[in-house]
Design an enzyme around this catalytic site. Structure first.
Site, mmCIF file in Angstrom:
data_model
loop_
_atom_site.group_PDB
_atom_site.id
_atom_site.type_symbol
_atom_site.label_atom_id
_atom_site.label_comp_id
_atom_site.label_asym_id
_atom_site.label_seq_id
_atom_site.Cartn_x
_atom_site.Cartn_y
_atom_site.Cartn_z
ATOM 1 N N GLY A 59 1.105 -1.893 2.115
ATOM 2 C CA GLY A 59 1.447 -0.870 1.131
ATOM 3 C C GLY A 59 2.594 -0.031 1.666
ATOM 4 N N SER A 60 2.383 1.280 1.749
ATOM 5 C CA SER A 60 3.457 2.155 2.226
ATOM 6 C C SER A 60 3.817 1.903 3.682
ATOM 7 C CB SER A 60 3.061 3.625 2.034
ATOM 8 O OG SER A 60 1.900 3.941 2.776
ATOM 9 N N GLY A 88 0.555 -3.897 7.695
ATOM 10 C CA GLY A 88 0.783 -3.008 6.561
ATOM 11 C C GLY A 88 1.153 -3.802 5.326
ATOM 12 N N GLU A 113 -5.534 6.261 6.182
ATOM 13 C CA GLU A 113 -6.219 5.234 5.396
ATOM 14 C C GLU A 113 -7.688 5.589 5.157
ATOM 15 O OE1 GLU A 113 -4.304 3.061 4.285
ATOM 16 O OE2 GLU A 113 -2.721 2.618 5.699
#
Length: 224
Positions: free
Chosen positions: A7-8, A5, A85
């Site tokens: 990003g968030s 991961g 995603e």
């Protein structure tokens, strides 16, 4: 199976995992070049979220998660990630290094989702722009998952807390906060902290699709 991961997912994975490694991948730079019309913006007024841009010599810091559960439970997690995603059209396998000088990766062949620049498979790709223009979009865009600036501020805070460098993210954070202050826009302090129970979204998603043909339930024989 491991999932990276950048990003968030750094602060809100939303799925069960049995291990995590903080580290970086090499040859990529994190950039706010992907348009978001499903989470942090809407069609016609997209927000901007991160993707990876291939760049020799660059590194991107994030978190690699080892998926928990049986094979069927891991497949459920992957279904959830495919939904989350869905605007990211490229799947790559990358090595994750725990420290800058490491020659041997801490995690090999981890899965990463990338939103590529080809507008055929990825029509929401926006691409590079002056940082001030990117900051203006992030400061004002809002989507089904909330304000775009919350996405950026959560990411910046997570990277800072984990002591992960990223000049692009921190510059944008400063520009967005300045733009909002100059234009009388307030940061919603209540939204700044990620949800304490990040598995809720995963569970709600699975409840909405578990009866679709081809998706295994908890009692499926393939779950052992």
């Amino acid at each position: 199976m491991s999932r990276v991961g950048f990003g968030s997912l750094v602060h809100t994975p939303g799925f069960a995992f049995k291990g995590r490694v903080q580290g970086h991948i090499r040859g990529y730079r994190r950039v706010f070049w992907q348009g978001s019309t499903d989470h942090r913006g809407v069609p016609g007024a997209p927000g901007r979220v991160v993707t990876l841009h291939e760049e020799p010599g660059s590194v991107t810091w994030g978190v690699a998660y080892e998926l928990a559960g049986t094979r069927a439970e891991q497949e459920r997690t992957l279904h959830y990630l495919e939904w989350r995603e869905k605007q990211y059209d490229i799947r790559r396998r990358v090595d994750v290094f725990a420290s800058a000088g490491d020659a041997t990766p801490a995690v090999r062949d981890a899965l990463v989702y990338i939103a590529g620049p080809d507008k055929g498979p990825n029509p929401d790709y926006i691409g590079p722009a002056p940082l001030t223009d990117i900051a203006r979009v992030i400061a004002t865009a809002v989507g089904p998952s909330g304000p775009n600036h919350i996405y950026l501020l959560r990411l910046a805070e997570a990277l800072r807390r984990l002591e992960m460098p990223d000049e692009h993210v921190f510059q944008l954070e400063a520009l967005v906060l300045r733009y909002m202050a100059d234009h009388g826009l307030e940061v919603d302090e209540a939204l700044l902290h990620p949800p304490a129970d990040s598995l809720t979204e995963h569970a709600e998603y699975w409840d909405s699709v578990k009866d679709l043909k081809g998706l295994a339930g908890d009692d499926d024989p393939g779950s052992e």
